[in-house]
Motif scaffolding. Structure first.
Motif: not given
Length: 236
Positions: A47-59, A193-202
């Motif tokens: 549900x991430x709405x932008x360009x996304x890379x799955x991986x280790x953030x530090x690397x 409450x959060x201003x997050x309407x692009x995901x409905x996953x609690x």
């Protein structure tokens, strides 16, 4: 929400790297402030709405961080939460803040570290949902390198957080956006409450920060960057 249905927002020509992105609470705030956003997370984030890379953030930040104008990181916070020290005492969680901070600073780029109260980061900025008229409190600390930010006044909270306490129901102005029990509110109430309407996953909403927080920071960074650009010769 998909990239084709993102809200209209002016662009500032800069890119932000959103590390440990989750579903994009921080990323959306930077987008609304005008940035192009690239997210990285060790877990899939459909549900991430932008360009996304799955991986280790530090690397990833070590390899690509210098290519961005600004770097933001929400390193996993379970190691420092009150629940870990209370209800979940005894469980082991990684503390990625020291290594993550070092990797971010090594890029030479301006950066922002966000985390919960109790985390070992500088309190350059403290934000609360009430500062933005949100119906969630969600205090968060921000350690900021490379630019100044405006600390907004911490306004008094308007009453209780709605929910059950010791078997008794309490009405309240705010929602507890975490966990499953205690009458925590509907998904729609959490989204608003959060201003997050692009995901409905609690779980995704519960693990995020309100986009209003990083929109504020992103606008401060943009203003600082604009003020730092020398005027053309002969123009005052």
């Amino acid at each position: 929400m998909t990239p084709t249905t993102l809200p209209a927002a002016p662009r500032n020509g800069m890119r932000v790297l959103d590390l440990c992105s989750g579903a994009g609470g921080a990323g959306m705030g930077y987008f609304l402030a005008g940035f192009d956003v690239v997210g990285v997370d060790i877990r899939p984030q459909p549900n991430y709405p932008f360009t996304f890379h799955q991986g280790d953030a530090i690397e990833y930040v070590r390899e690509h961080g210098a290519d961005f104008d600004l770097i933001h990181a929400s390193w996993p916070c379970q190691h420092h939460t009150a629940l870990t020290k209370g209800t979940n005492k005894g469980r082991e969680y990684p503390d990625l803040i020291p290594a993550g901070r070092a990797a971010m600073l090594a890029t030479g780029r301006p950066c922002v570290l966000e985390n919960v109260q109790g985390a070992p980061i500088r309190r350059d900025l403290t934000l609360c949902g009430e500062m933005f008229g949100l119906r969630v409190i969600r205090h968060r600390y921000f350690e900021i390198h490379g630019f100044p930010t405006l600390q907004m006044p911490h306004l008094p909270h308007r009453g209780r957080v709605a929910g059950c306490r010791h078997g008794k129901w309490y009405e309240g102005h705010y929602f507890a956006v975490y966990g499953d029990g205690g009458g925590k509110g509907t998904v729609a109430q959490w989204q608003t409450a959060m201003g997050m309407h692009w995901t409905d996953v609690r779980k995704e909403i519960a693990e995020a920060i309100p986009p209003a927080y990083t929109r504020h920071i992103g606008e401060q960074f943009t203003a600082h960057t604009a003020a730092s650009v020398p005027s053309p010769e002969g123009v005052s």
